[in-house]
Design an enzyme around this catalytic site. Structure first.
Site, mmCIF file in Angstrom:
data_model
loop_
_atom_site.group_PDB
_atom_site.id
_atom_site.type_symbol
_atom_site.label_atom_id
_atom_site.label_comp_id
_atom_site.label_asym_id
_atom_site.label_seq_id
_atom_site.Cartn_x
_atom_site.Cartn_y
_atom_site.Cartn_z
ATOM 1 N N SER A 159 0.798 -1.238 0.000
ATOM 2 C CA SER A 159 0.000 0.000 0.000
ATOM 3 C C SER A 159 0.821 1.272 0.000
ATOM 4 C CB SER A 159 -0.962 0.021 1.193
ATOM 5 O OG SER A 159 -1.999 -0.899 0.992
ATOM 6 N N TYR A 197 -3.756 -2.740 -10.106
ATOM 7 C CA TYR A 197 -3.651 -2.537 -8.652
ATOM 8 C C TYR A 197 -2.700 -3.568 -8.038
ATOM 9 C CZ TYR A 197 -5.112 -2.720 -3.745
ATOM 10 O OH TYR A 197 -5.109 -2.753 -2.367
#
Ligand code: DON
Length: 341
Positions: free
Chosen positions: A101, A226
Site C-alpha cells: 500500500s 492494482y
C-alpha cells in the site's frame, strides 16, 4: 545502483544499531539537509532503530497474501533522505521488499498530477475508521470509498490513472525508478499473481463499485494494475528518495514539478489522516508526520520541507502497520522534534 541526481551522499551500515551514540539527539532540533551533519543523521537512524528494538513487541507477518508470508519477521531497516538527495540508512535498508500500500501514495500523486481535482468525485478524503480491506461503508456510501488509501479507494485511483495513462502500474513503476534513480525497482509478478489468486475481497469491492458506475475500466484490468503496483519491490533507500517530491512541495528529483504546492500539501494532509487506516490517529499521536504503510512492512513518512524517512520490518500490528517501523519513527520524531506539530 546510482543515487538520485548522482549525489554521492548515500551512507550505509549493516551493523546492529547502537544504543549509546547520540549526536544530534541533544542538540536543538534541526533540519535534515541544512543543519545536520552526515554523522548526526546516521546516528539518528541508528538510535531510532535501537529504541524500537528495546520493546519486545514485533507483530505478525501478513499471510493473507501467501507470497508475503515468506518475509523474514526479523528484518528491520530504516533510511532517512534529505531534500538534496543524501540518504542515510541502517539495518536491512538495502533489502528490497513488497511495497504494497505504500504504492498508493504514488498512484494518488500521479492521478492528481495527470487528472486534477475531478478525482475527488469518485473517492473521498475522510478517515474511514475501518480496516483497509473493509467493505461495510461502500454500500451505505453508494460505492464512493472514504479515502484513496483504503483498498476500495486505491482501486478507484488506479482506475482513473489507468484511464489517464493507459498503464497505471507502469506509470507508478516509472515514477519510483526515476525518483530513486534505481532502474532495478520492479514488479514481482509472483507476488501479484499470489494476491490475484487470493484477492476475493478486492474483487468484490471492485465489482461493487463498478455496479455503482464508479469504475471506468473493466474490473479485471483495474485489479491487474492494482495488484501490479502493490507488488513493486523497492528498498528503504528507494522509497525514501521516491517520496522526496512530497517533502519538496511537489518538485521532483530533476527539478521539474509533479504537483502544485497546494496539491502536495493536500496529499500530505490525506496521508496524515488516512495513510495508516484506522490507526491514523495513533500514528499522528506517536509520529506526528504524514505517512503511508503497507502490509509488506514498509512505512514512508514525509517531513515537509525537510526530507523523508522510510522504515521496513514485516511484523504488523492489528491495523496492518509495521510495529518496529512505527516505533522507530516514534523514537526519531520524539528525539528530534521533527513533526508537523
Ligand atoms: O490489497 C491489498 O490487500 C494489498 N495489496 C495492500 C494492502 C496494504 O498494504 C494495506 N497496508 N497496510
Amino acid at each position: 545502483m546510482n543515487d538520485a541526481n548522482g549525489t554521492s551522499g548515500t551512507n550505509s551500515t549493516n551493523s546492529t544499531p547502537g544504543t549509546n551514540s547520540t549526536p544530534g539527539m541533544n542538540s536543538t532540533p534541526g533540519t535534515p539537509g541544512t543543519n545536520d551533519t552526515d554523522e548526526e543523521l546516521q546516528a539518528l537512524v541508528h538510535d531510532a532503530m535501537a529504541a524500537a528494538v528495546r520493546s519486545p513487541l514485533r507483530g505478525r507477518v501478513a499471510d493473507y497474501i501467501p507470497a508475503l508470508a515468506e518475509a523474514d519477521p526479523a528484518a528491520f531497516g530504516m533510511a532517512i533522505a534529505t531534500l538534496d538527495g543524501r540518504v542515510f540508512g541502517a539495518g536491512d535498508w538495502r533489502q528490497p521488499f513488497s511495497v504494497q500500500s505504500v504504492s498508493k501514495l504514488f498512484t494518488l500523486a500521479l492521478a492528481l498530477a495527470e487528472g486534477g481535482d475531478g478525482l475527488w468525485t469518485g473517492v473521498g478524503r475522510e478517515p474511514s475508521g475501518n480496516p483497509f480491506n473493509s467493505l461495510v461503508q461502500l454500500e451505505s456510501e453508494h460505492g464512493i470509498p472514504r479515502n484513496p488509501f483504503i483498498n476500495a479507494g486505491a482501486l478507484v485511483v488506479t482506475d482513473r490513472l489507468l484511464e489517464l495513462t493507459g498503464d497505471a502500474a507502469g506509470a507508478v513503476l516509472e515514477l519510483l525508478r526515476a525518483e530513486s534513480g534505481d532502474r532495478a525497482v520492479d514488479v514481482n509478478r509472483s507476488v501479484a499473481a499470489s494476491e490475484a489468486e487470493h484477492g476475493h475481497r478486492n474483487a468484490a469491492m471492485a465489482h461493487f463499485m463498478a455496479g455503482y458506475g464508479n469504475l471506468r475500466n473493466p474490473v479485471e484490468d483495474v485489479l491487474a494494475h492494482y495488484y501490479a503496483h502493490c507488488a513493486i519491490e523497492a528498498d528503504c533507500r528507494d522509497l525514501a528518495l521516491a517520496g522526496l517530491f512530497l517533502a519538496r512541495h511537489g518538485v521532483r528529483a530533476d527539478g521539474s514539478r509533479l504537483l502544485t504546492r497546494s496539491e502536495a500539501k493536500r496529499i500530505n494532509a490525506v496521508l496524515l489522516t488516512c495513510g495508516t487506516y484506522d490507526a491514523a490517529g495513533e500514528f499522528a499521536y506517536r509520529v506526528g508526520l504524514p505517512g503511508k504503510s503497507g502490509v509488506g512492512g514498509g512505512v514512508l513518512a514525509v517531513l515537509p520541507g525537510r526530507g523523508t524517512v522510510c522504515t521496513w520490518s514485516p511484523g504488523l500490528d492489528a491495523a496492518g502497520n509495521s510495529v518496529l517501523g512505527v516505533a522507530a519513527l516514534d523514537a526519531l520524531t520524539t528525539a528530534t522534534g521533527w513533526s508537523v506539530f
